[in-house]
Write an enzyme that holds these catalytic residues in place. Sequence first.
Site, mmCIF file in Angstrom:
data_model
loop_
_atom_site.group_PDB
_atom_site.id
_atom_site.type_symbol
_atom_site.label_atom_id
_atom_site.label_comp_id
_atom_site.label_asym_id
_atom_site.label_seq_id
_atom_site.Cartn_x
_atom_site.Cartn_y
_atom_site.Cartn_z
ATOM 1 N N SER A 32 0.830 -1.135 0.007
ATOM 2 C CA SER A 32 0.095 0.239 0.076
ATOM 3 C C SER A 32 0.816 1.325 -0.242
ATOM 4 C CB SER A 32 -0.720 0.112 1.222
ATOM 5 O OG SER A 32 -1.773 -1.132 1.305
ATOM 6 N N HIS A 63 -4.540 -0.641 -5.151
ATOM 7 C CA HIS A 63 -3.622 -1.821 -5.835
ATOM 8 C C HIS A 63 -4.069 -2.077 -7.150
ATOM 9 C CE1 HIS A 63 -2.010 -3.769 -2.083
ATOM 10 N NE2 HIS A 63 -3.239 -3.187 -1.398
ATOM 11 N N HIS A 85 -4.373 -10.708 -2.442
ATOM 12 C CA HIS A 85 -4.602 -11.282 -1.088
ATOM 13 C C HIS A 85 -5.397 -12.344 -1.009
ATOM 14 C CE1 HIS A 85 -3.622 -7.056 -1.135
ATOM 15 N NE2 HIS A 85 -2.745 -7.243 0.019
ATOM 16 N N TYR A 87 -7.475 -12.937 1.315
ATOM 17 C CA TYR A 87 -8.894 -12.533 1.651
ATOM 18 C C TYR A 87 -9.685 -12.089 0.517
ATOM 19 C CZ TYR A 87 -7.133 -7.640 1.339
ATOM 20 O OH TYR A 87 -6.417 -6.457 0.968
ATOM 21 N N GLU A 88 -9.072 -12.060 -0.421
ATOM 22 C CA GLU A 88 -9.906 -11.733 -1.887
ATOM 23 C C GLU A 88 -10.781 -13.082 -2.414
ATOM 24 O OE1 GLU A 88 -7.985 -8.841 -4.711
ATOM 25 O OE2 GLU A 88 -6.299 -9.062 -3.434
ATOM 26 N N ALA A 115 2.143 -2.756 4.135
ATOM 27 C CA ALA A 115 1.648 -1.928 5.199
ATOM 28 C C ALA A 115 1.384 -2.754 6.275
ATOM 29 C CB ALA A 115 0.452 -0.943 4.781
ATOM 30 N N MET A 213 -1.863 -8.575 6.354
ATOM 31 C CA MET A 213 -2.629 -9.713 5.835
ATOM 32 C C MET A 213 -1.902 -10.258 4.324
ATOM 33 S SD MET A 213 -6.034 -7.388 5.956
ATOM 34 C CE MET A 213 -6.271 -6.588 7.575
ATOM 35 N N SER A 214 -0.669 -10.170 4.294
ATOM 36 C CA SER A 214 -0.031 -10.820 3.128
ATOM 37 C C SER A 214 1.431 -11.190 3.553
ATOM 38 C CB SER A 214 0.140 -9.585 2.164
ATOM 39 O OG SER A 214 1.273 -8.550 2.466
ATOM 40 N N ASN A 237 0.115 1.925 11.254
ATOM 41 C CA ASN A 237 -0.664 2.562 12.503
ATOM 42 C C ASN A 237 -0.083 1.266 13.546
ATOM 43 O OD1 ASN A 237 -1.990 0.392 10.509
ATOM 44 N ND2 ASN A 237 -2.767 -0.418 12.491
ATOM 45 N N HIS A 249 -9.128 1.882 6.843
ATOM 46 C CA HIS A 249 -8.066 1.751 5.596
ATOM 47 C C HIS A 249 -7.591 2.984 4.877
ATOM 48 C CE1 HIS A 249 -6.415 -0.369 2.221
ATOM 49 N NE2 HIS A 249 -7.094 0.463 1.307
HETATM 50 N N1 HPA Z 1 -3.582 -4.988 10.796
HETATM 51 C C1 HPA Z 1 -3.443 -5.642 9.711
HETATM 52 N N2 HPA Z 1 -3.203 -5.266 8.366
HETATM 53 C C2 HPA Z 1 -2.741 -4.112 8.353
HETATM 54 C C3 HPA Z 1 -2.855 -3.036 9.666
HETATM 55 C C4 HPA Z 1 -3.491 -3.674 10.872
HETATM 56 O O1 HPA Z 1 -3.518 -3.130 11.782
HETATM 57 N N3 HPA Z 1 -2.392 -2.147 9.367
HETATM 58 C C5 HPA Z 1 -2.137 -1.996 7.780
HETATM 59 N N4 HPA Z 1 -2.273 -3.362 7.447
#
Ligand code: HPA
Length: 274
Positions: A32, A63, A85, A87-88, A115, A213-214, A237, A249
């Site tokens: 990201s 993306h 991903h 999750y897609e 990210a 998540m990747s 974050n 997001h």
């Molecule tokens: N959790 C999972 N995936 C993420 C996060 C998070 O806090 N921030 C960016 N990708």
Amino acid sequence: MMNPVYEKLQSCLASVREKTDFIPRVALILGSGLGDYAEEIEIREIIPYEEIQGFPVSTVPGHKGRFILGYINKVPVIIMQGRVHYYEGYSMTDVVLPVRLMKLLGAEILFLTNAAGGVNFQFQAGDFMVITDQIASFVPSPLIGPNVSQLGERFSDMSEIYDKDLQDLLFHTAKELDIPLQKGVYIQLTGPNYESPAEVRMCRSLGADAVGMSTACEAIAANHCGMKICGISCITNLACGMSENPLNHKEVQEIADKKAPDFKRLLTAAISRM
Ligand code: HPA
């Protein structure tokens, strides 16, 4: 009978080889906020994923979906502008197909970026973290199913997924550029929901420093087929429950965008030396 995973891979390979004979050394997956980095290199070829027969196409906003092939200071690279991903809804074998394809195109090194949420209390939003190791036990292994023996062994060693020399190179390079780097363990969960505060505590107690998540599944596939791997997370974050505000997001993207210039400088300088 041919392994169906290998068969699909071969058909994608043929599809790319119809368009280009470019041989990359480094494969780079952009997370990201970093997408437009691909457009800043010396471009030789652009291949949209949908032009590759059987290739999984990403659906996440922010993306893009294409390979960019070219040079970063003479180093031949293939860049994924947009990853796929789990999750897609894709199978894990589809999620890692691009990594394997880049290996078959010639890439010896895989540079992973993403990210991620900070789990370590020492981290702050905006930090970069060199990935030293990973926990992928909450997602299915991409190696489940008949082994693709053309790529690697049934039971692959995972004692040094992230190459020590490449980690050193990242630290040296960052120091020269005056970019601070954290290091730590990345844990992959499936998403797409962010974690609950209890899950974040779980991640921390398991030894993770960042959650995303990747990446970890891609590293497993790359490790299996013998690539050298390095990875950097942009901690966009602190994970859920570690600060007052709920996550969204948009904020994740904003921090990723804000940190992108430093991230790009680091990528260019590091890859130039690979
Ligand atoms: N959790 C999972 N995936 C993420 C996060 C998070 O806090 N921030 C960016 N990708």
